[in-house]
Design an enzyme around this catalytic site. Structure first.
Site, PDB file in Angstrom:
ATOM      1  N   GLN A   6      -4.490  -1.401   9.225  1.00  0.00           N
ATOM      2  CA  GLN A   6      -4.591  -3.071   8.860  1.00  0.00           C
ATOM      3  C   GLN A   6      -4.876  -3.796  10.066  1.00  0.00           C
ATOM      4  O   GLN A   6      -4.803  -3.601  11.111  1.00  0.00           O
ATOM      5  CB  GLN A   6      -3.454  -3.124   9.043  1.00  0.00           C
ATOM      6  CG  GLN A   6      -2.770  -4.300   8.062  1.00  0.00           C
ATOM      7  CD  GLN A   6      -3.543  -4.309   6.694  1.00  0.00           C
ATOM      8  OE1 GLN A   6      -3.000  -3.880   6.026  1.00  0.00           O
ATOM      9  NE2 GLN A   6      -4.361  -5.502   6.692  1.00  0.00           N
ATOM     10  N   LYS A  20       0.515  -1.233  -0.295  1.00  0.00           N
ATOM     11  CA  LYS A  20       0.144   0.135  -0.048  1.00  0.00           C
ATOM     12  C   LYS A  20       0.865   1.320  -0.160  1.00  0.00           C
ATOM     13  O   LYS A  20       0.471   2.101  -1.002  1.00  0.00           O
ATOM     14  CB  LYS A  20      -1.295  -0.612   0.744  1.00  0.00           C
ATOM     15  CG  LYS A  20      -2.384  -0.893   0.870  1.00  0.00           C
ATOM     16  CD  LYS A  20      -2.506  -1.084   2.137  1.00  0.00           C
ATOM     17  CE  LYS A  20      -3.726  -2.475   2.265  1.00  0.00           C
ATOM     18  NZ  LYS A  20      -4.213  -3.394   3.324  1.00  0.00           N
ATOM     19  N   ASP A  53     -11.257   3.095   4.311  1.00  0.00           N
ATOM     20  CA  ASP A  53     -11.275   1.893   3.978  1.00  0.00           C
ATOM     21  C   ASP A  53     -12.737   1.647   4.345  1.00  0.00           C
ATOM     22  O   ASP A  53     -13.489   0.405   4.165  1.00  0.00           O
ATOM     23  CB  ASP A  53     -10.842   1.163   5.581  1.00  0.00           C
ATOM     24  CG  ASP A  53      -9.718  -0.210   4.909  1.00  0.00           C
ATOM     25  OD1 ASP A  53      -9.751  -0.272   3.669  1.00  0.00           O
ATOM     26  OD2 ASP A  53      -9.324  -0.547   5.731  1.00  0.00           O
TER      27      ASP A  53
END
Ligand code: NDP
Length: 289
Positions: free
Chosen positions: A98, A54, A121
Protein backbone atom coordinates in the site's frame (compact mmCIF):
# COMPACT_ATOMS: atom_id res chain seq x y z
CA UNK A 1 -30.04 15.30 -22.84
CA UNK A 2 -28.33 14.70 -19.45
CA UNK A 3 -25.34 12.38 -19.40
CA UNK A 4 -25.58 8.75 -18.41
CA UNK A 5 -24.22 8.13 -14.91
CA UNK A 6 -21.64 5.40 -15.46
CA UNK A 7 -22.16 3.06 -12.54
CA UNK A 8 -18.70 1.77 -11.60
CA UNK A 9 -20.07 0.21 -8.43
CA UNK A 10 -22.49 -2.06 -10.32
CA UNK A 11 -19.89 -2.95 -12.97
CA UNK A 12 -17.35 -3.76 -10.25
CA UNK A 13 -19.87 -6.06 -8.57
CA UNK A 14 -20.28 -7.95 -11.84
CA UNK A 15 -16.49 -8.17 -12.21
CA UNK A 16 -16.15 -9.53 -8.67
CA UNK A 17 -18.75 -12.20 -9.43
CA UNK A 18 -16.68 -13.28 -12.43
CA UNK A 19 -13.54 -13.37 -10.27
CA UNK A 20 -15.41 -15.44 -7.65
CA UNK A 21 -16.30 -18.04 -10.29
CA UNK A 22 -12.69 -18.11 -11.52
CA UNK A 23 -11.30 -18.32 -7.98
CA UNK A 24 -13.63 -21.24 -7.15
CA UNK A 25 -12.43 -23.05 -10.28
CA UNK A 26 -8.80 -22.38 -9.37
CA UNK A 27 -9.34 -23.69 -5.82
CA UNK A 28 -11.08 -26.84 -7.09
CA UNK A 29 -8.22 -27.49 -9.49
CA UNK A 30 -5.24 -26.73 -7.25
CA UNK A 31 -6.56 -27.42 -3.75
CA UNK A 32 -5.74 -23.91 -2.55
CA UNK A 33 -7.24 -20.44 -2.89
CA UNK A 34 -5.51 -17.72 -4.87
CA UNK A 35 -3.52 -15.70 -2.32
CA UNK A 36 -2.95 -11.96 -1.95
CA UNK A 37 -0.35 -10.56 0.47
CA UNK A 38 -1.22 -7.04 1.60
CA UNK A 39 1.59 -4.98 3.10
CA UNK A 40 0.89 -1.77 4.98
CA UNK A 41 3.59 0.23 6.74
CA UNK A 42 2.34 2.71 9.35
CA UNK A 43 -1.12 3.74 10.39
CA UNK A 44 -2.30 6.28 7.81
CA UNK A 45 -6.11 6.18 8.29
CA UNK A 46 -6.96 6.36 4.55
CA UNK A 47 -4.49 3.54 3.79
CA UNK A 48 -5.97 1.44 6.60
CA UNK A 49 -9.44 1.84 5.08
CA UNK A 50 -8.17 0.86 1.60
CA UNK A 51 -6.36 -2.20 2.98
CA UNK A 52 -9.41 -3.35 4.96
CA UNK A 53 -11.65 -2.94 1.89
CA UNK A 54 -9.25 -4.93 -0.28
CA UNK A 55 -9.00 -7.79 2.24
CA UNK A 56 -12.78 -7.91 2.83
CA UNK A 57 -13.53 -8.03 -0.88
CA UNK A 58 -10.79 -10.63 -1.43
CA UNK A 59 -12.44 -12.89 1.15
CA UNK A 60 -15.84 -12.37 -0.50
CA UNK A 61 -14.58 -13.68 -3.85
CA UNK A 62 -12.63 -16.61 -2.41
CA UNK A 63 -9.14 -15.10 -2.43
CA UNK A 64 -7.07 -15.69 0.72
CA UNK A 65 -5.41 -12.56 2.01
CA UNK A 66 -2.25 -12.46 4.07
CA UNK A 67 -2.00 -9.12 5.90
CA UNK A 68 1.36 -7.72 6.97
CA UNK A 69 0.62 -4.61 9.02
CA UNK A 70 3.97 -3.14 9.96
CA UNK A 71 4.94 -0.49 12.44
CA UNK A 72 5.68 2.99 11.03
CA UNK A 73 9.28 2.59 12.23
CA UNK A 74 9.88 -0.39 9.91
CA UNK A 75 13.06 0.12 7.88
CA UNK A 76 13.63 -0.47 4.19
CA UNK A 77 15.86 -3.52 4.77
CA UNK A 78 13.17 -5.20 6.88
CA UNK A 79 10.53 -4.47 4.27
CA UNK A 80 12.73 -5.82 1.47
CA UNK A 81 13.31 -8.99 3.50
CA UNK A 82 9.54 -9.42 3.84
CA UNK A 83 9.04 -8.93 0.09
CA UNK A 84 11.73 -11.53 -0.54
CA UNK A 85 9.95 -14.07 1.66
CA UNK A 86 6.59 -13.33 -0.01
CA UNK A 87 8.21 -13.77 -3.43
CA UNK A 88 9.26 -17.28 -2.35
CA UNK A 89 5.95 -18.20 -0.68
CA UNK A 90 4.00 -20.53 -2.98
CA UNK A 91 0.69 -19.63 -1.35
CA UNK A 92 1.14 -15.98 -2.32
CA UNK A 93 0.16 -15.14 -5.91
CA UNK A 94 -0.08 -11.38 -5.57
CA UNK A 95 1.82 -8.84 -3.47
CA UNK A 96 0.32 -5.46 -2.81
CA UNK A 97 2.33 -2.80 -1.02
CA UNK A 98 0.00 0.00 0.00
CA UNK A 99 1.36 3.38 -1.05
CA UNK A 100 2.50 5.88 0.04
CA UNK A 101 5.34 4.40 2.09
CA UNK A 102 6.74 6.39 5.03
CA UNK A 103 9.59 8.81 4.34
CA UNK A 104 12.94 7.05 4.39
CA UNK A 105 11.77 3.99 2.44
CA UNK A 106 12.41 4.05 -1.29
CA UNK A 107 9.16 3.22 -3.10
CA UNK A 108 11.11 2.38 -6.24
CA UNK A 109 13.38 -0.08 -4.40
CA UNK A 110 10.41 -1.82 -2.78
CA UNK A 111 8.30 -2.02 -5.94
CA UNK A 112 11.27 -3.32 -7.94
CA UNK A 113 11.85 -6.05 -5.36
CA UNK A 114 8.45 -7.61 -6.02
CA UNK A 115 8.46 -10.65 -8.32
CA UNK A 116 6.95 -9.23 -11.57
CA UNK A 117 4.68 -12.29 -11.77
CA UNK A 118 3.21 -11.37 -8.37
CA UNK A 119 3.10 -7.63 -9.08
CA UNK A 120 -0.71 -7.28 -9.04
CA UNK A 121 -0.44 -3.48 -9.00
CA UNK A 122 1.52 -3.54 -12.26
CA UNK A 123 4.12 -1.02 -11.03
CA UNK A 124 7.28 -3.12 -11.52
CA UNK A 125 9.49 -1.80 -14.37
CA UNK A 126 9.10 -5.17 -16.14
CA UNK A 127 5.32 -4.74 -16.23
CA UNK A 128 5.62 -1.05 -17.15
CA UNK A 129 7.80 -2.11 -20.08
CA UNK A 130 5.41 -4.87 -21.13
CA UNK A 131 2.56 -2.37 -21.14
CA UNK A 132 4.47 0.12 -23.26
CA UNK A 133 5.44 -2.71 -25.62
CA UNK A 134 1.74 -3.44 -26.10
CA UNK A 135 2.08 -6.90 -24.47
CA UNK A 136 0.88 -6.30 -20.93
CA UNK A 137 1.04 -8.98 -18.24
CA UNK A 138 -0.08 -7.09 -15.12
CA UNK A 139 -1.87 -3.80 -15.77
CA UNK A 140 -2.22 -1.15 -13.01
CA UNK A 141 -5.64 -1.54 -11.43
CA UNK A 142 -7.10 1.97 -11.72
CA UNK A 143 -6.32 2.46 -15.45
CA UNK A 144 -7.47 -1.11 -16.12
CA UNK A 145 -10.78 -0.34 -14.39
CA UNK A 146 -11.15 2.80 -16.52
CA UNK A 147 -10.44 0.86 -19.72
CA UNK A 148 -13.01 -1.84 -18.89
CA UNK A 149 -15.68 0.81 -18.21
CA UNK A 150 -14.85 2.61 -21.46
CA UNK A 151 -14.99 -0.58 -23.52
CA UNK A 152 -18.28 -1.55 -21.88
CA UNK A 153 -19.81 1.81 -22.75
CA UNK A 154 -18.21 2.58 -26.11
CA UNK A 155 -17.14 -0.81 -27.49
CA UNK A 156 -14.19 -0.43 -29.87
CA UNK A 157 -12.21 2.68 -28.85
CA UNK A 158 -10.17 2.75 -32.03
CA UNK A 159 -9.78 6.23 -33.56
CA UNK A 160 -11.35 8.09 -30.65
CA UNK A 161 -9.60 11.16 -29.29
CA UNK A 162 -8.64 10.64 -25.63
CA UNK A 163 -7.23 13.20 -23.23
CA UNK A 164 -5.74 12.10 -19.91
CA UNK A 165 -5.33 14.79 -17.26
CA UNK A 166 -2.45 13.87 -14.93
CA UNK A 167 0.78 11.98 -15.63
CA UNK A 168 1.50 9.99 -12.48
CA UNK A 169 3.17 6.60 -12.79
CA UNK A 170 0.21 4.87 -11.16
CA UNK A 171 -2.69 6.42 -13.08
CA UNK A 172 -2.02 9.00 -15.80
CA UNK A 173 0.88 7.38 -17.67
CA UNK A 174 -0.44 3.78 -17.74
CA UNK A 175 -3.90 5.12 -18.65
CA UNK A 176 -2.50 6.98 -21.65
CA UNK A 177 -0.56 3.87 -22.66
CA UNK A 178 -3.63 1.63 -22.44
CA UNK A 179 -5.65 4.06 -24.54
CA UNK A 180 -2.86 4.22 -27.10
CA UNK A 181 -2.75 0.41 -27.17
CA UNK A 182 -6.51 0.54 -27.82
CA UNK A 183 -5.77 2.73 -30.88
CA UNK A 184 -7.06 6.02 -29.49
CA UNK A 185 -5.39 9.30 -30.40
CA UNK A 186 -4.00 10.25 -27.01
CA UNK A 187 -2.96 13.53 -25.40
CA UNK A 188 -1.74 13.80 -21.81
CA UNK A 189 -2.02 17.12 -20.02
CA UNK A 190 -0.49 18.05 -16.66
CA UNK A 191 0.38 20.98 -14.42
CA UNK A 192 2.68 22.56 -17.04
CA UNK A 193 0.33 22.19 -20.00
CA UNK A 194 -0.82 25.25 -21.88
CA UNK A 195 -4.39 25.60 -23.12
CA UNK A 196 -5.62 22.72 -21.01
CA UNK A 197 -9.31 23.53 -21.53
CA UNK A 198 -8.82 23.65 -25.29
CA UNK A 199 -7.03 20.27 -25.25
CA UNK A 200 -9.73 18.70 -23.08
CA UNK A 201 -12.54 20.01 -25.26
CA UNK A 202 -11.23 17.90 -28.14
CA UNK A 203 -11.71 14.71 -26.16
CA UNK A 204 -14.23 12.00 -26.94
CA UNK A 205 -12.79 10.33 -23.82
CA UNK A 206 -11.64 12.49 -20.91
CA UNK A 207 -9.92 10.74 -17.99
CA UNK A 208 -9.08 13.00 -15.07
CA UNK A 209 -6.59 11.94 -12.36
CA UNK A 210 -5.23 14.97 -10.55
CA UNK A 211 -6.58 15.33 -6.99
CA UNK A 212 -8.08 18.83 -7.25
CA UNK A 213 -11.80 19.25 -6.64
CA UNK A 214 -13.62 21.13 -9.40
CA UNK A 215 -10.58 21.33 -11.69
CA UNK A 216 -12.60 20.21 -14.69
CA UNK A 217 -15.69 22.26 -15.55
CA UNK A 218 -18.00 22.92 -18.48
CA UNK A 219 -15.23 24.66 -20.44
CA UNK A 220 -13.23 21.39 -20.52
CA UNK A 221 -15.96 19.07 -21.77
CA UNK A 222 -16.95 18.36 -25.35
CA UNK A 223 -20.70 17.73 -25.64
CA UNK A 224 -21.32 13.99 -25.67
CA UNK A 225 -17.87 13.06 -24.33
CA UNK A 226 -17.32 10.17 -21.92
CA UNK A 227 -15.78 11.55 -18.72
CA UNK A 228 -14.06 9.34 -16.14
CA UNK A 229 -13.29 11.05 -12.85
CA UNK A 230 -10.49 9.23 -11.02
CA UNK A 231 -9.86 11.96 -8.44
CA UNK A 232 -10.75 11.40 -4.80
CA UNK A 233 -10.85 14.52 -2.63
CA UNK A 234 -12.26 14.97 0.85
CA UNK A 235 -13.98 18.36 1.19
CA UNK A 236 -16.16 20.06 3.77
CA UNK A 237 -19.55 21.42 2.74
CA UNK A 238 -21.13 24.63 4.08
CA UNK A 239 -22.53 22.68 7.08
CA UNK A 240 -19.04 21.45 7.98
CA UNK A 241 -19.87 17.90 6.84
CA UNK A 242 -17.03 16.03 5.19
CA UNK A 243 -17.69 14.24 1.89
CA UNK A 244 -15.81 12.80 -1.07
CA UNK A 245 -15.75 14.52 -4.45
CA UNK A 246 -13.78 13.98 -7.64
CA UNK A 247 -11.84 16.40 -9.85
CA UNK A 248 -14.77 17.03 -12.17
CA UNK A 249 -17.66 19.42 -11.59
CA UNK A 250 -20.21 16.61 -11.67
CA UNK A 251 -23.25 18.82 -12.32
CA UNK A 252 -21.55 20.47 -15.30
CA UNK A 253 -20.50 17.09 -16.67
CA UNK A 254 -24.03 15.71 -16.28
CA UNK A 255 -25.32 18.62 -18.38
CA UNK A 256 -22.81 18.30 -21.18
CA UNK A 257 -21.19 14.88 -21.36
CA UNK A 258 -22.55 11.68 -22.85
CA UNK A 259 -21.53 9.70 -19.78
CA UNK A 260 -19.76 10.47 -16.52
CA UNK A 261 -18.56 8.48 -13.50
CA UNK A 262 -19.64 9.71 -10.07
CA UNK A 263 -17.40 10.01 -6.99
CA UNK A 264 -17.90 7.94 -4.96
CA UNK A 265 -19.26 4.95 -6.88
CA UNK A 266 -17.27 5.30 -10.09
CA UNK A 267 -13.62 4.37 -10.52
CA UNK A 268 -12.86 3.54 -6.86
CA UNK A 269 -14.81 0.24 -6.78
CA UNK A 270 -13.38 -0.70 -10.19
CA UNK A 271 -9.83 -0.33 -8.83
CA UNK A 272 -10.41 -2.89 -6.07
CA UNK A 273 -12.24 -5.28 -8.41
CA UNK A 274 -9.32 -5.10 -10.86
CA UNK A 275 -6.88 -5.88 -8.06
CA UNK A 276 -8.81 -9.09 -7.38
CA UNK A 277 -8.93 -9.86 -11.10
CA UNK A 278 -5.15 -9.36 -11.36
CA UNK A 279 -4.62 -11.66 -8.36
CA UNK A 280 -6.61 -14.42 -10.04
CA UNK A 281 -4.69 -13.83 -13.29
CA UNK A 282 -1.38 -14.08 -11.39
CA UNK A 283 -2.50 -17.29 -9.66
CA UNK A 284 -3.46 -18.91 -12.96
CA UNK A 285 -0.24 -17.82 -14.64
CA UNK A 286 1.86 -19.19 -11.78
CA UNK A 287 0.02 -22.51 -11.70
CA UNK A 288 0.48 -22.90 -15.48
CA UNK A 289 4.24 -22.57 -15.22
P1 NDP B 1 -0.38 12.50 -8.36
O1 NDP B 1 -0.36 13.61 -7.38
O2 NDP B 1 0.72 11.52 -8.36
O3 NDP B 1 -0.46 13.13 -9.83
C1 NDP B 1 -1.30 14.18 -10.11
C2 NDP B 1 -1.10 14.65 -11.53
O4 NDP B 1 -1.94 15.77 -11.75
C3 NDP B 1 0.33 15.10 -11.83
O5 NDP B 1 0.75 14.56 -13.07
C4 NDP B 1 0.21 16.63 -11.92
O6 NDP B 1 1.05 17.23 -12.88
C5 NDP B 1 -1.21 16.80 -12.39
N1 NDP B 1 -1.73 18.12 -12.02
C6 NDP B 1 -1.63 18.76 -10.84
N2 NDP B 1 -2.24 19.96 -10.90
C7 NDP B 1 -2.73 20.06 -12.13
C8 NDP B 1 -3.44 21.08 -12.82
N3 NDP B 1 -3.79 22.22 -12.19
N4 NDP B 1 -3.78 20.87 -14.10
C9 NDP B 1 -3.44 19.72 -14.72
N5 NDP B 1 -2.77 18.73 -14.13
C10 NDP B 1 -2.41 18.90 -12.86
O7 NDP B 1 -1.80 11.79 -8.18
P2 NDP B 1 -2.32 10.32 -8.58
O8 NDP B 1 -2.22 10.12 -10.04
O9 NDP B 1 -1.74 9.32 -7.67
O10 NDP B 1 -3.85 10.47 -8.17
C11 NDP B 1 -4.69 11.44 -8.78
C12 NDP B 1 -6.03 11.45 -8.09
O11 NDP B 1 -6.65 10.19 -8.27
C13 NDP B 1 -5.98 11.66 -6.58
O12 NDP B 1 -7.14 12.36 -6.17
C14 NDP B 1 -6.05 10.25 -6.02
O13 NDP B 1 -6.60 10.20 -4.71
C15 NDP B 1 -6.97 9.61 -7.03
N6 NDP B 1 -6.83 8.17 -7.14
C16 NDP B 1 -7.98 7.46 -7.20
C17 NDP B 1 -7.94 6.10 -7.36
C18 NDP B 1 -9.23 5.38 -7.45
O14 NDP B 1 -9.25 4.17 -7.27
N7 NDP B 1 -10.33 6.06 -7.77
C19 NDP B 1 -6.68 5.36 -7.42
C20 NDP B 1 -5.51 6.22 -7.46
C21 NDP B 1 -5.61 7.59 -7.30
P3 NDP B 1 2.66 17.27 -12.74
O15 NDP B 1 3.12 15.89 -13.08
O16 NDP B 1 3.06 18.29 -13.75
O17 NDP B 1 2.95 17.64 -11.33
Amino acid sequence: MPAVRIDGKAFAEQLREEVAVGAAGFTAETGRQPGLAVVLVGSDPASQVYVRTKMRQAAEVGIASFPHLLDVGTGEAELLALIDSLNRDDNVDGILVQLPLPAGISEAAVLEAIDPGKDVDGFHPYNVGRLSGGKPVMVPCTPLGCLLLLQDRLGDLSGLKAVVVGRSNIVGKPMAQLLLNASCTVTTVHSRSRNMAEECRQADILVVAVGRPGLIGAEHIKPGATVLDVGINRVEDAQGQSRLVGDVDYAAALDLAGGVTPVPGGIGPMTVACLLRNTLTAAKQRSNK
